[in-house]
Scaffold this motif. Sequence first.
Motif, PDB file in Angstrom:
ATOM      1  N   ASN A  97       0.883  -1.359   0.186  1.00 17.46           N
ATOM      2  CA  ASN A  97       0.043   0.176   0.021  1.00 17.46           C
ATOM      3  C   ASN A  97       1.052   1.117   0.161  1.00 17.46           C
ATOM      4  OD1 ASN A  97      -2.320  -1.427   0.202  1.00 17.46           O
ATOM      5  ND2 ASN A  97      -2.175  -1.833   2.291  1.00 17.46           N
ATOM      6  N   GLY A  98       2.242   1.070   0.000  1.00 17.96           N
ATOM      7  CA  GLY A  98       3.252   2.443   0.020  1.00 17.96           C
ATOM      8  C   GLY A  98       3.314   2.845   1.406  1.00 17.96           C
ATOM      9  N   GLU A  99       2.875   1.910   2.394  1.00 24.27           N
ATOM     10  CA  GLU A  99       3.131   2.602   3.691  1.00 24.27           C
ATOM     11  C   GLU A  99       4.360   2.082   4.315  1.00 24.27           C
ATOM     12  OE1 GLU A  99      -1.655   2.017   4.998  1.00 24.27           O
ATOM     13  OE2 GLU A  99      -0.255   0.332   5.231  1.00 24.27           O
ATOM     14  N   VAL A 100       5.104   3.031   4.907  1.00 20.85           N
ATOM     15  CA  VAL A 100       6.411   2.673   5.799  1.00 20.85           C
ATOM     16  C   VAL A 100       6.345   1.620   6.743  1.00 20.85           C
ATOM     17  CG1 VAL A 100       8.312   3.760   6.926  1.00 20.85           C
ATOM     18  CG2 VAL A 100       7.272   5.078   5.128  1.00 20.85           C
ATOM     19  N   VAL A 101       7.050   0.619   6.716  1.00 20.43           N
ATOM     20  CA  VAL A 101       6.929  -0.311   7.686  1.00 20.43           C
ATOM     21  C   VAL A 101       8.060  -0.284   8.586  1.00 20.43           C
ATOM     22  CG1 VAL A 101       5.156  -1.768   6.583  1.00 20.43           C
ATOM     23  CG2 VAL A 101       7.644  -2.168   6.176  1.00 20.43           C
ATOM     24  N   ASP A 118      17.559  -6.382   9.075  1.00 21.67           N
ATOM     25  CA  ASP A 118      16.360  -7.180   8.837  1.00 21.67           C
ATOM     26  C   ASP A 118      15.277  -6.533   9.469  1.00 21.67           C
ATOM     27  OD1 ASP A 118      14.175  -9.089   8.881  1.00 21.67           O
ATOM     28  OD2 ASP A 118      15.525 -10.578  10.043  1.00 21.67           O
ATOM     29  N   PRO A 119      14.434  -6.001   8.646  1.00 23.15           N
ATOM     30  CA  PRO A 119      13.221  -5.346   9.184  1.00 23.15           C
ATOM     31  C   PRO A 119      12.491  -6.171  10.131  1.00 23.15           C
ATOM     32  CG  PRO A 119      12.930  -5.669   6.876  1.00 23.15           C
ATOM     33  CD  PRO A 119      14.160  -6.323   7.053  1.00 23.15           C
ATOM     34  N   LYS A 120      12.217  -7.506   9.846  1.00 23.98           N
ATOM     35  CA  LYS A 120      11.246  -8.107  10.279  1.00 23.98           C
ATOM     36  C   LYS A 120       9.691  -7.721   9.977  1.00 23.98           C
ATOM     37  CE  LYS A 120      14.175  -9.922  14.116  1.00 23.98           C
ATOM     38  NZ  LYS A 120      15.589  -9.790  13.618  1.00 23.98           N
ATOM     39  N   LYS A 121       9.627  -7.147   8.645  1.00 25.98           N
ATOM     40  CA  LYS A 121       8.329  -6.658   8.326  1.00 25.98           C
ATOM     41  C   LYS A 121       8.376  -7.193   6.771  1.00 25.98           C
ATOM     42  CE  LYS A 121       7.440  -4.369  12.050  1.00 25.98           C
ATOM     43  NZ  LYS A 121       5.903  -4.350  12.709  1.00 25.98           N
ATOM     44  N   ASP A 122       7.151  -7.327   6.262  1.00 27.12           N
ATOM     45  CA  ASP A 122       7.049  -7.734   4.654  1.00 27.12           C
ATOM     46  C   ASP A 122       6.952  -6.285   4.039  1.00 27.12           C
ATOM     47  OD1 ASP A 122       6.887 -10.398   5.417  1.00 27.12           O
ATOM     48  OD2 ASP A 122       4.988 -10.447   5.163  1.00 27.12           O
ATOM     49  N   ALA A 123       7.491  -6.429   3.089  1.00 23.05           N
ATOM     50  CA  ALA A 123       7.723  -5.246   2.284  1.00 23.05           C
ATOM     51  C   ALA A 123       7.649  -5.448   0.768  1.00 23.05           C
ATOM     52  CB  ALA A 123       8.790  -4.179   2.482  1.00 23.05           C
ATOM     53  N   LEU A 139      10.014  11.532   8.690  1.00 18.92           N
ATOM     54  CA  LEU A 139       9.409  10.188   8.040  1.00 18.92           C
ATOM     55  C   LEU A 139       9.172   9.386   9.240  1.00 18.92           C
ATOM     56  CD1 LEU A 139       8.492   9.206   5.475  1.00 18.92           C
ATOM     57  CD2 LEU A 139      10.807   7.795   5.219  1.00 18.92           C
ATOM     58  N   ASN A 140       7.897   8.835   9.345  1.00 20.41           N
ATOM     59  CA  ASN A 140       7.356   7.856  10.378  1.00 20.41           C
ATOM     60  C   ASN A 140       6.992   6.846   9.858  1.00 20.41           C
ATOM     61  OD1 ASN A 140       7.908   9.700  12.764  1.00 20.41           O
ATOM     62  ND2 ASN A 140       6.506  11.102  11.800  1.00 20.41           N
ATOM     63  N   ILE A 141       6.860   5.532  10.552  1.00 23.08           N
ATOM     64  CA  ILE A 141       6.143   4.281  10.396  1.00 23.08           C
ATOM     65  C   ILE A 141       4.813   4.687   9.923  1.00 23.08           C
ATOM     66  CG2 ILE A 141       5.753   2.144  11.085  1.00 23.08           C
ATOM     67  CD1 ILE A 141       8.629   2.686  10.841  1.00 23.08           C
ATOM     68  N   MET A 145       3.815   6.642   0.897  1.00 20.91           N
ATOM     69  CA  MET A 145       4.498   7.026  -0.273  1.00 20.91           C
ATOM     70  C   MET A 145       3.878   7.032  -1.421  1.00 20.91           C
ATOM     71  SD  MET A 145       8.069   5.306  -1.932  1.00 20.91           S
ATOM     72  CE  MET A 145       7.365   3.777  -2.538  1.00 20.91           C
ATOM     73  N   SER A 146       3.956   8.060  -2.237  1.00 17.94           N
ATOM     74  CA  SER A 146       3.230   8.228  -3.708  1.00 17.94           C
ATOM     75  C   SER A 146       4.500   7.795  -4.743  1.00 17.94           C
ATOM     76  CB  SER A 146       2.739   9.441  -4.163  1.00 17.94           C
ATOM     77  OG  SER A 146       1.660   9.823  -3.075  1.00 17.94           O
ATOM     78  N   ILE A 147       3.884   7.055  -5.616  1.00 19.18           N
ATOM     79  CA  ILE A 147       5.000   6.859  -6.895  1.00 19.18           C
ATOM     80  C   ILE A 147       4.463   7.317  -8.061  1.00 19.18           C
ATOM     81  CG2 ILE A 147       6.228   5.146  -8.047  1.00 19.18           C
ATOM     82  CD1 ILE A 147       5.906   2.976  -5.804  1.00 19.18           C
TER      83      ILE A 147
END
Length: 149
Positions: A97-101, A118-123, A139-141, A145-147
């Motif tokens: 969804n373009g959200e910072v994890v 290792d972010p231990k988060k799916d991206a 920038l926060n979790i 982000m818009s592409i």
Amino acid sequence: MKNRYKLAVFFIIVFLIFIFTTILFFNKSKIVQVCFNQNCFYVEVAKTPQEQERGLMFRESLEESKGMLFVFNKEENYIFWMKNTLMPLDIIWLNKNGEVVFIKENAMPCSQICESIDPKKDAIYVLELNSGISNQIKLNIGEKMSIFW
């Protein structure tokens, strides 16, 4: 005389089409714009395994408004490292969804033994920017982000 002129114009058009398609075909580093609110960056897109493996290795500098966006085929936990990267970076993981994890600020260069990040988060996207940018733009979790392809 008219026929020679038409023939010359025809060959010039064919030549220009050939040059244009060759440039498009061989230009693998596509540049897109990504934004977090009003903070925008022009980033190279790394889609192929070869582009992703190379990343920003061996580059000595990166303009402040530039970066690299890694685009993966599926959302997973992608582990990064800084081997042969010559400048510190902020590395930002984003979901489908373009959200910072996850944000790794100030990832330091290395050449021999390198720490895995290792972010231990799916991206599905990972964005690399100059070190300090994520803090500078606050920038926060969860931010989106818009592409602009």
